[in-house]
Design an enzyme around this catalytic site. Sequence first.
Site, PDB file in Angstrom:
ATOM      1  N   GLN A  97      -7.265  -7.222  -1.695  1.00 17.81           N
ATOM      2  CA  GLN A  97      -6.971  -6.871  -3.085  1.00 17.81           C
ATOM      3  C   GLN A  97      -6.018  -7.919  -3.675  1.00 17.81           C
ATOM      4  OE1 GLN A  97      -4.466  -3.502  -4.439  1.00 17.81           O
ATOM      5  NE2 GLN A  97      -6.218  -2.890  -5.694  1.00 17.81           N
ATOM      6  N   TYR A 178      -0.365  -3.032 -13.221  1.00 17.30           N
ATOM      7  CA  TYR A 178      -0.036  -4.435 -12.910  1.00 17.30           C
ATOM      8  C   TYR A 178      -0.695  -5.364 -13.938  1.00 17.30           C
ATOM      9  CZ  TYR A 178       1.766  -2.149  -8.807  1.00 17.30           C
ATOM     10  OH  TYR A 178       2.473  -1.305  -7.975  1.00 17.30           O
ATOM     11  N   ARG A 225     -11.117  -3.148  -9.374  1.00 12.43           N
ATOM     12  CA  ARG A 225     -10.559  -1.787  -9.428  1.00 12.43           C
ATOM     13  C   ARG A 225      -9.885  -1.541 -10.772  1.00 12.43           C
ATOM     14  NH1 ARG A 225      -6.383   1.927  -5.730  1.00 12.43           N
ATOM     15  NH2 ARG A 225      -7.945   3.548  -5.549  1.00 12.43           N
ATOM     16  N   GLY A 315      -6.922   7.185   0.582  1.00 14.58           N
ATOM     17  CA  GLY A 315      -5.624   6.561   0.796  1.00 14.58           C
ATOM     18  C   GLY A 315      -4.806   7.226   1.872  1.00 14.58           C
ATOM     19  N   ARG A 316      -3.975   8.198   1.463  1.00 16.08           N
ATOM     20  CA  ARG A 316      -2.969   8.751   2.374  1.00 16.08           C
ATOM     21  C   ARG A 316      -3.499   9.267   3.700  1.00 16.08           C
ATOM     22  NH1 ARG A 316      -0.456  11.682  -2.789  1.00 16.08           N
ATOM     23  NH2 ARG A 316      -2.693  11.511  -3.294  1.00 16.08           N
TER      24      ARG A 316
END
Length: 358
Positions: A97, A178, A225, A315-316
């Site tokens: 990424q 971002y 993304r 994810g987690r």
Amino acid sequence: MKLFSPLAAGDLELANRLVMAPMTRLRSDERGVPNALMAEHYAQRASMGLIVSEGVFPSAESRAYPGQPGITDDEQAAGWRLVTDAVHAASGRIVMQLMNGGRVTTTGITGTDRIVAPSAIAIDGETRLADGSKARYGLPHALTTDELATVKDEFVAAARRAIDAGFDGVELHSANGYLLHEFLSPASNTRTDAYGGSPAARAAFVIEVAQAVAAEVGAGRVGNRISPSHNIQDVLETDPADVLATYGTLVDAIAPLGLAYLSILHAEPAGSLVQELRTRFGGTVIVNSGFGEVTTADEAHALIDDDVADAVAVGRPVIANPDLVERWRGGHDLNDVDQATVYASGAEGYTDYPRLSA
Ligand SMILES: Cc1cc2nc3c(=O)[nH]c(=O)nc-3n(C[C@H](O)[C@H](O)[C@H](O)COP(=O)(O)O)c2cc1C
């Protein structure tokens, strides 16, 4: 059990539809060089159909966090070679990424004399420096039209380095507040040149970066993304009509490139916005419903079985379960995430979560 069936995404061959979501873990050194511990972490998770690396900075002034790895020079590339070799030896697939942190940083983190953004608007808040102290987010320099070409070139060079370091592809981080996301939102982009104002103008820089990176490494190895209306880090997108116009323009422009995939983080993957973007993209779409609730096996199965998406970013659960695919396939219990070590340093809470067989 379509979740466990293979999927072709551009040039990427996924053994199943479970994607390890990009997750910043801050385990590299102060220079941003990846290491053997990171290689072990990613290789442990190689049974995921695709691994997306943590966000990686393409230039010093775009580094968002101490401990975040970069891809700006040969030393960092050599560190990443450890990671890609280890993942491939474990029969995995991994993309990097590419994350220009934009204004989500301060010069105390970047070590540069400025930080950058579409417009000179600081985030109202604080971040953490390497010594653990807090610092206000910096006031960014508004990139000039000429400087945008340099930022784009940095993405291209970083993508080239990533592929040369053995990555199967790259993912552009156009989400979560971002730099690329900052261009898309009218709250963080108040430019009056060709890259600000209308929804189409706000989408223009992301489109140009995607085109340039695809031209460099091949569109079939490039994912993108996005996180429309995620409303994070002062990147606000609160007008649904504006969101659809902006992201619709973006998706229409990148669709003909034939990218590997579009990854969408949104609280309602089955809702009209995500589904319209999926239709207009026409290629492989990965979804993730965001931070509100941790992704579960039931949710992941439903997203695929109901044809909401082609693959699911998780994810987690992957932080704490290196063998998540095996656990979900067999209906086994999961390890819980130890929050205290998520952003810590070292092996604890990073490479020491037990597998089922242990
Ligand atoms: C520790 C942590 C770090 C993250 N870092 C990134 C990142 O670098 N890039 C990114 O796009 N998303 C990042 N995310 C968001 C995840 O990719 C994912 O969208 C989020 O965890 C929600 O999915 P989940 O419920 O499956 O955990 C991060 C999430 C967590 C928990």
